[in-house]
Design a protein around this motif. Structure first.
Motif, PDB file in Angstrom:
ATOM      1  N   ASN A  45       0.844  -1.184   0.000  1.00 47.13           N
ATOM      2  CA  ASN A  45       0.000   0.000   0.000  1.00 47.13           C
ATOM      3  C   ASN A  45       0.885   1.241   0.000  1.00 47.13           C
ATOM      4  OD1 ASN A  45       0.678   0.550   2.853  1.00 47.13           O
ATOM      5  ND2 ASN A  45      -0.602  -1.252   3.241  1.00 47.13           N
ATOM      6  N   VAL A  46       0.257   2.399  -0.135  1.00 47.20           N
ATOM      7  CA  VAL A  46       1.027   3.634  -0.257  1.00 47.20           C
ATOM      8  C   VAL A  46       1.716   4.007   1.049  1.00 47.20           C
ATOM      9  CG1 VAL A  46      -0.846   5.249   0.302  1.00 47.20           C
ATOM     10  CG2 VAL A  46       0.971   5.936  -1.273  1.00 47.20           C
ATOM     11  N   ALA A  47       1.138   3.651   2.183  1.00 47.22           N
ATOM     12  CA  ALA A  47       1.787   3.960   3.461  1.00 47.22           C
ATOM     13  C   ALA A  47       3.136   3.249   3.565  1.00 47.22           C
ATOM     14  CB  ALA A  47       0.880   3.564   4.623  1.00 47.22           C
ATOM     15  N   GLU A  48       3.171   1.984   3.169  1.00 41.56           N
ATOM     16  CA  GLU A  48       4.446   1.254   3.166  1.00 41.56           C
ATOM     17  C   GLU A  48       5.426   1.879   2.185  1.00 41.56           C
ATOM     18  OE1 GLU A  48       3.015  -3.302   4.365  1.00 41.56           O
ATOM     19  OE2 GLU A  48       3.843  -2.892   2.376  1.00 41.56           O
ATOM     20  N   ALA A  49       4.930   2.262   1.011  1.00 41.50           N
ATOM     21  CA  ALA A  49       5.804   2.848  -0.013  1.00 41.50           C
ATOM     22  C   ALA A  49       6.418   4.156   0.479  1.00 41.50           C
ATOM     23  CB  ALA A  49       5.008   3.089  -1.294  1.00 41.50           C
ATOM     24  N   GLU A  50       5.635   4.958   1.154  1.00 39.49           N
ATOM     25  CA  GLU A  50       6.153   6.222   1.665  1.00 39.49           C
ATOM     26  C   GLU A  50       7.198   5.990   2.752  1.00 39.49           C
ATOM     27  OE1 GLU A  50       2.512   8.169   2.690  1.00 39.49           O
ATOM     28  OE2 GLU A  50       2.374   9.215   0.746  1.00 39.49           O
ATOM     29  N   ALA A  51       7.007   4.956   3.563  1.00 35.59           N
ATOM     30  CA  ALA A  51       7.997   4.625   4.586  1.00 35.59           C
ATOM     31  C   ALA A  51       9.304   4.172   3.943  1.00 35.59           C
ATOM     32  CB  ALA A  51       7.450   3.542   5.516  1.00 35.59           C
ATOM     33  N   MET A  52       9.209   3.445   2.849  1.00 38.72           N
ATOM     34  CA  MET A  52      10.402   3.011   2.120  1.00 38.72           C
ATOM     35  C   MET A  52      11.163   4.206   1.557  1.00 38.72           C
ATOM     36  SD  MET A  52       8.536  -0.157   0.182  1.00 38.72           S
ATOM     37  CE  MET A  52       9.849  -0.609  -0.954  1.00 38.72           C
ATOM     38  N   ALA A  53      10.429   5.122   0.933  1.00 39.48           N
ATOM     39  CA  ALA A  53      11.068   6.299   0.351  1.00 39.48           C
ATOM     40  C   ALA A  53      11.708   7.169   1.429  1.00 39.48           C
ATOM     41  CB  ALA A  53      10.044   7.104  -0.449  1.00 39.48           C
ATOM     42  N   ALA A  54      11.043   7.276   2.587  1.00 39.37           N
ATOM     43  CA  ALA A  54      11.607   8.056   3.687  1.00 39.37           C
ATOM     44  C   ALA A  54      12.899   7.427   4.185  1.00 39.37           C
ATOM     45  CB  ALA A  54      10.589   8.161   4.823  1.00 39.37           C
ATOM     46  N   ALA A  55      12.945   6.091   4.239  1.00 38.64           N
ATOM     47  CA  ALA A  55      14.166   5.408   4.671  1.00 38.64           C
ATOM     48  C   ALA A  55      15.301   5.636   3.680  1.00 38.64           C
ATOM     49  CB  ALA A  55      13.891   3.911   4.831  1.00 38.64           C
ATOM     50  N   ALA A  56      14.975   5.665   2.404  1.00 37.55           N
ATOM     51  CA  ALA A  56      15.992   5.944   1.382  1.00 37.55           C
ATOM     52  C   ALA A  56      16.509   7.366   1.521  1.00 37.55           C
ATOM     53  CB  ALA A  56      15.421   5.707  -0.011  1.00 37.55           C
ATOM     54  N   ASP A  57      15.615   8.313   1.746  1.00 39.45           N
ATOM     55  CA  ASP A  57      16.024   9.707   1.924  1.00 39.45           C
ATOM     56  C   ASP A  57      16.956   9.848   3.132  1.00 39.45           C
ATOM     57  OD1 ASP A  57      14.456  10.406  -0.236  1.00 39.45           O
ATOM     58  OD2 ASP A  57      12.799  11.180   0.980  1.00 39.45           O
ATOM     59  N   ALA A  58      16.596   9.170   4.215  1.00 42.89           N
ATOM     60  CA  ALA A  58      17.389   9.282   5.445  1.00 42.89           C
ATOM     61  C   ALA A  58      18.772   8.666   5.300  1.00 42.89           C
ATOM     62  CB  ALA A  58      16.638   8.618   6.604  1.00 42.89           C
ATOM     63  N   SER A  59      18.865   7.579   4.541  1.00 46.07           N
ATOM     64  CA  SER A  59      20.147   6.877   4.406  1.00 46.07           C
ATOM     65  C   SER A  59      21.010   7.428   3.284  1.00 46.07           C
ATOM     66  CB  SER A  59      19.899   5.389   4.151  1.00 46.07           C
ATOM     67  OG  SER A  59      19.341   5.192   2.859  1.00 46.07           O
ATOM     68  N   GLY A  60      20.374   8.118   2.323  1.00 45.93           N
ATOM     69  CA  GLY A  60      21.095   8.584   1.144  1.00 45.93           C
ATOM     70  C   GLY A  60      21.326   7.489   0.120  1.00 45.93           C
ATOM     71  N   ALA A  61      20.743   6.314   0.355  1.00 47.94           N
ATOM     72  CA  ALA A  61      20.904   5.187  -0.564  1.00 47.94           C
ATOM     73  C   ALA A  61      19.878   5.264  -1.690  1.00 47.94           C
ATOM     74  CB  ALA A  61      20.761   3.862   0.182  1.00 47.94           C
ATOM     75  N   VAL A  62      20.162   4.583  -2.783  1.00 43.99           N
ATOM     76  CA  VAL A  62      19.256   4.530  -3.936  1.00 43.99           C
ATOM     77  C   VAL A  62      18.178   3.486  -3.689  1.00 43.99           C
ATOM     78  CG1 VAL A  62      19.079   3.840  -6.366  1.00 43.99           C
ATOM     79  CG2 VAL A  62      20.933   5.352  -5.622  1.00 43.99           C
ATOM     80  N   LEU A  63      16.930   3.864  -3.937  1.00 44.65           N
ATOM     81  CA  LEU A  63      15.790   2.945  -3.897  1.00 44.65           C
ATOM     82  C   LEU A  63      15.132   2.959  -5.262  1.00 44.65           C
ATOM     83  CD1 LEU A  63      13.672   1.118  -2.537  1.00 44.65           C
ATOM     84  CD2 LEU A  63      12.510   3.212  -1.764  1.00 44.65           C
ATOM     85  N   MET A  64      15.114   1.809  -5.907  1.00 44.81           N
ATOM     86  CA  MET A  64      14.522   1.668  -7.236  1.00 44.81           C
ATOM     87  C   MET A  64      13.534   0.513  -7.207  1.00 44.81           C
ATOM     88  SD  MET A  64      16.528   1.038 -10.846  1.00 44.81           S
ATOM     89  CE  MET A  64      15.665   0.638 -12.373  1.00 44.81           C
ATOM     90  N   VAL A  65      12.459   0.642  -7.984  1.00 43.96           N
ATOM     91  CA  VAL A  65      11.432  -0.396  -8.058  1.00 43.96           C
ATOM     92  C   VAL A  65      11.526  -1.081  -9.418  1.00 43.96           C
ATOM     93  CG1 VAL A  65       8.968  -0.897  -7.864  1.00 43.96           C
ATOM     94  CG2 VAL A  65       9.974   0.971  -6.524  1.00 43.96           C
ATOM     95  N   GLY A  66      11.396  -2.399  -9.417  1.00 41.87           N
ATOM     96  CA  GLY A  66      11.583  -3.189 -10.629  1.00 41.87           C
ATOM     97  C   GLY A  66      10.406  -3.131 -11.582  1.00 41.87           C
ATOM     98  N   GLN A  67      10.139  -1.949 -12.118  1.00 45.28           N
ATOM     99  CA  GLN A  67       9.118  -1.809 -13.162  1.00 45.28           C
ATOM    100  C   GLN A  67       9.771  -2.209 -14.485  1.00 45.28           C
ATOM    101  OE1 GLN A  67       6.051  -0.541 -10.536  1.00 45.28           O
ATOM    102  NE2 GLN A  67       6.026  -1.302 -12.637  1.00 45.28           N
ATOM    103  N   SER A  68      10.039  -3.491 -14.599  1.00 45.90           N
ATOM    104  CA  SER A  68      10.919  -4.010 -15.656  1.00 45.90           C
ATOM    105  C   SER A  68      10.387  -3.776 -17.059  1.00 45.90           C
ATOM    106  CB  SER A  68      11.157  -5.506 -15.443  1.00 45.90           C
ATOM    107  OG  SER A  68       9.928  -6.212 -15.438  1.00 45.90           O
ATOM    108  N   ARG A  69       9.072  -3.597 -17.200  1.00 46.15           N
ATOM    109  CA  ARG A  69       8.519  -3.450 -18.544  1.00 46.15           C
ATOM    110  C   ARG A  69       8.688  -2.049 -19.112  1.00 46.15           C
ATOM    111  NH1 ARG A  69       5.824  -7.571 -20.854  1.00 46.15           N
ATOM    112  NH2 ARG A  69       5.943  -9.483 -19.636  1.00 46.15           N
ATOM    113  N   ARG A  70       9.270  -1.144 -18.351  1.00 45.72           N
ATOM    114  CA  ARG A  70       9.690   0.135 -18.926  1.00 45.72           C
ATOM    115  C   ARG A  70      10.910  -0.042 -19.829  1.00 45.72           C
ATOM    116  NH1 ARG A  70       9.772   5.317 -14.952  1.00 45.72           N
ATOM    117  NH2 ARG A  70       7.705   5.139 -14.008  1.00 45.72           N
ATOM    118  N   PHE A  71      11.705  -1.083 -19.551  1.00 48.07           N
ATOM    119  CA  PHE A  71      13.040  -1.150 -20.118  1.00 48.07           C
ATOM    120  C   PHE A  71      13.093  -1.940 -21.419  1.00 48.07           C
ATOM    121  CE2 PHE A  71      13.513   0.061 -15.758  1.00 48.07           C
ATOM    122  CZ  PHE A  71      14.501   1.033 -15.802  1.00 48.07           C
TER     123      PHE A  71
END
Length: 345
Positions: free
Chosen positions: A104-130
């Motif tokens: 859900n979006v609440a989990e997704a926002e928590a993930m993005a916040a963790a990435a912002d706090a750590s400075g690490a890259v967070l990417m989602v495997g939307q593989s059909r874009r590629f």
């Protein structure tokens, strides 16, 4: 010479068979540092396929303590995406997590916040874009080759009788059925093409196959405002079950590998058609074609590694894909209430 990205692959289920060849194809830039799975037999069998010392872990926590791991590729049931991503990000590891981003979006926002706090890259495997054709279609939308985009109609007709893996039967692990499995790709494409969230969402969904509990027939209508819209129709019942074989006529669609999958992008001055991810037509003329391979997983992993190396946000970053999760949440709310759901950006 730049140091290779040291990657741990977490989860050795069915989708790993698409991702691991991509790791091998990018061996000049990426090192498979570790494999993580609770299944010791799978760990041993996969590790034997790789030259050099590939460390194996049955404990995710132990793997995250390994200073020789820079990033993790998470190939896990959907209900683990948020928890495992956040733990890795807190440990300072970059994360490429399979779609859907979260439950859900609440989990997704928590993930993005963790990435912002750590400075690490967070990417989602939307593989059909590629795929080259898919990227070309979006490039042509941006350059207004069909004028102003006013409508996208997406159609998926496929047949699935049994889920490909046991955990797909459990809505608590998968978060639905056809929407997280395939709708996450289609909705991502629609939002990517429009470049913004819809104003509102209306969805209908039903489950017809007793082999799972989630939705397998779905109709979604997206309103982007200003007379802009999109419609998504998906079915996993477009075929016949084995018990119904005798006497049937006509084409049978047995899987998503033998499906009808089309997107029609309608503009104020033309139309494009994406036939699966392999052909792109402009006003009926073929203008691009991609071979039927899994090279998109290689291009996706290359984008992940490139974003880490250059310190930039990747295509399909966690922050971007939160918008997809907002639409998925709205679809389920609309299905539950039988009402149009308004979104806020």
């Amino acid at each position: 010479m730049e140091q290779k990205l040291r990657l741990a692959v977490v989860g050795l289920g069915r989708v790993s068979k698409s991702h691991l060849p991509a790791v091998r194809a990018l061996s000049s830039a990426i090192e498979l540092a570790a494999l993580v799975s609770r299944d010791e037999t799978k760990l041993r069998q996969e590790a034997e396929q790789w030259e050099g010392q590939v460390r194996t872990y049955t404990s995710y926590d132990e793997a995250l303590k390994d200073p020789g791991i820079d990033a993790v590729l998470l190939l896990l049931p959907h209900d683990l995406h948020a928890e495992y991503s956040i733990r890795a990000l807190h440990a300072g590891k970059h994360v490429l997590v399979e779609k859907p981003m979260a439950m859900n979006v609440a989990e997704a926002e928590a993930m993005a916040a963790a990435a912002d706090a750590s400075g690490a890259v967070l990417m989602v495997g939307q593989s059909r874009r590629f795929f080259g054709t898919v990227m070309e279609s979006v490039r042509r939308v941006r350059s207004r080759d069909i004028g102003e985009l006013i409508n996208i109609n997406a159609l998926l007709l496929a047949h699935m009788d049994q889920p490909a893996t046991e955990w797909w039967k459990d809505e608590a692990k998968i978060g639905g059925f056809i929407i997280p499995l395939w709708g996450s790709h289609i909705l991502d494409y629609v939002l990517w093409a429009y470049g913004r969230l819809p104003v509102s969402v209306y969805a209908q969904g039903h489950s017809n196959n007793p082999n799972w509990s989630g939705e397998d027939e779905v109709a979604i209508s997206l309103n982007f405002g200003g007379d802009r819209m999109a419609n998504v129709l998906m079915s996993f019942n477009a075929g016949c079950r084995p018990t119904d074989e005798e006497g049937l006529t006509g084409k049978r669609i047995w899987s998503t590998q033998n499906s009808i999958y089309d997107r029609y992008l309608i503009g104020t001055n033309g139309m494009m058609q994406l036939k699966d991810e392999y052909e792109l037509l402009l006003n009926g003329d073929k203008i691009a074609e991609t071979e039927r391979t899994t090279a998109n997983f290689t291009w996706q992993l290359e984008e992940f590694a490139g974003a880490i190396r250059k310190g930039r946000q990747p295509l399909a970053s966690g922050r971007e894909i939160i918008h997809v999760m907002k639409v998925i949440d709205a679809c389920f709310e609309s299905m539950r209430t039988n009402r149009v759901v308004t979104l806020q950006s």
